[in-house]
Scaffold this active site. Structure first.
Site, PDB file in Angstrom:
ATOM      1  N   CYS A 149       0.814  -1.224   0.000  1.00  0.00           N
ATOM      2  CA  CYS A 149       0.000   0.000   0.000  1.00  0.00           C
ATOM      3  C   CYS A 149       0.843   1.267   0.000  1.00  0.00           C
ATOM      4  O   CYS A 149       0.358   2.333  -0.386  1.00  0.00           O
ATOM      5  CB  CYS A 149      -0.936  -0.004   1.198  1.00  0.00           C
ATOM      6  N   HIS A 175      -3.550   7.118   2.030  1.00  0.00           N
ATOM      7  CA  HIS A 175      -3.922   5.782   1.582  1.00  0.00           C
ATOM      8  C   HIS A 175      -5.307   5.470   2.125  1.00  0.00           C
ATOM      9  O   HIS A 175      -5.589   5.678   3.304  1.00  0.00           O
ATOM     10  CB  HIS A 175      -2.897   4.764   2.091  1.00  0.00           C
ATOM     11  N   ASN A 203     -10.152  -0.204  -0.448  1.00  0.00           N
ATOM     12  CA  ASN A 203      -8.692  -0.146  -0.360  1.00  0.00           C
ATOM     13  C   ASN A 203      -8.105  -0.695  -1.655  1.00  0.00           C
ATOM     14  O   ASN A 203      -8.176  -1.893  -1.914  1.00  0.00           O
ATOM     15  CB  ASN A 203      -8.218  -0.964   0.842  1.00  0.00           C
TER      16      ASN A 203
END
Length: 325
Positions: free
Chosen positions: A113, A252, A282
């Protein structure tokens, strides 16, 4: 002095949008359960023929159009992904070919990520040292391909997509450093002792299979809030700014609770945080450029704004970058 300036952004999403209600028909979960714990209402899932590489290519094309440049103007591609099309070659090379590029460096970065922040930092270093003049930096993922769809604690969290930046080395006067556009400061970190808190249980060198995503959510949440607040402060101190100077934080998009907690820890109103986790879920390395592109195109992020990008992912890896739009 040379500064890396952001001249264009682009994004790409799979055609299929999956709501919580649709997902609940296939997984033991409910719309209410997902919303309360994550803030997610929908996500995009790649269909057959849609890959990390194809989404990355579409996002790169959109970014080049936004920047008013063509592949002939590009001399570097860095693609951040944890879900490459193949073990090798690097998916960045297939994107290069699809765009019609030849000869210049193209490679992948794997930091999950945080991958886009790692790719951005790498491109910034290469541009400022003269190794390249104009780069495409992409975050692209098809996490749906590594999810365990019987594990409702993880499969509801993720989606697929891609985002891209066009970055250009630009001369600025040293006296304009505080107000000129471009990347001002970046800090990156990793702490491998926590690698078993968020990982995929497979790989070419271990199981010979791709594997599935596994996560200890509470532990990840605890580390994320602390690490992200620390790295944001670190970047601000290095750049000589205060939290109150930031116009927008583009984080993020892991979980709405993490976004709220990080904003509170920094003393920033949530209204100055770009939130897209509800729309995209996500998307790992794609989440920061996807969110930035959306906020720029809807008019929130304007030229001259001071913007903080931040992310944390498996490894653990984490980082932040301060730039002026």
């Amino acid at each position: 002095m040379i500064r890396t300036v952001l001249t264009g952004t682009g994004a790409a999403l799979p055609r299929r949008c999956v709501s919580n209600e649709e997902l609940a028909r296939e997984v033991d979960t409910t719309d209410e359960w997902i919303r309360e714990r994550t803030g997610i209402t929908q996500r995009y899932i790649a269909a057959e023929g849609e890959t990390t590489g194809s989404l990355a290519t579409d996002a790169a094309r959109a970014a080049m159009e936004d920047a008013g440049c063509s592949i002939e103007d590009i001399d570097l591609i860095i693609l951040a992904t944890a879900t490459p099309d193949r073990t090798f070659p690097a998916t960045a090379t297939t994107v290069q070919h699809a765009l019609g590029g030849k000869g210049f460096p193209a490679f992948d970065v794997a930091a999950v990520c945080s991958g886009f922040l790692y790719a951005l930092g790498t491109a910034d270093s290469m541009l400022r040292t003269g190794m390249a003049k104009r780069a495409i930096v992409i975050g692209s993922e098809t996490f749906s391909r590594i999810l365990d769809w019987e594990d409702r604690t993880t499969c509801v969290l993720f989606g697929d997509g891609a985002g891209a930046f066009i970055l250009e080395a630009t001369d600025i006067a040293e006296g304009d450093a505080a107000t000129a556009p471009g990347v001002i400061a970046t800090k990156l970190h990793a702490q491998g002792e926590h690698c078993d808190l968020l990982y995929v249980d497979g790989g070419p060198s271990t199981t010979g299979e791709v594997g599935k995503l596994r996560m200890k959510g509470r532990e990840v949440f605890r580390h994320a809030v602390v690490n992200l607040a620390q790295v944001l402060t670190e970047v601000l101190d290095d750049a000589g700014f205060a939290a109150g100077d930031i116009d927008w934080v583009v984080p993020h998009q892991a979980n709405a609770r993490i976004l709220d907690a990080t904003a509170r820890k920094l003393g920033l109103p949530i209204e100055r945080v770009v939130v897209t986790v509800d729309q995209h879920a996500n998307t790992s390395a794609a989440s920061v450029p996807l969110a930035y592109d959306l906020a720029k195109r809807d008019g929130r992020i304007k030229p001259g704004d001071l913007v903080m990008l931040e992310a944390m992912g498996g490894g653990f890896t984490w980082g932040a970058s301060l730039l002026r739009a």
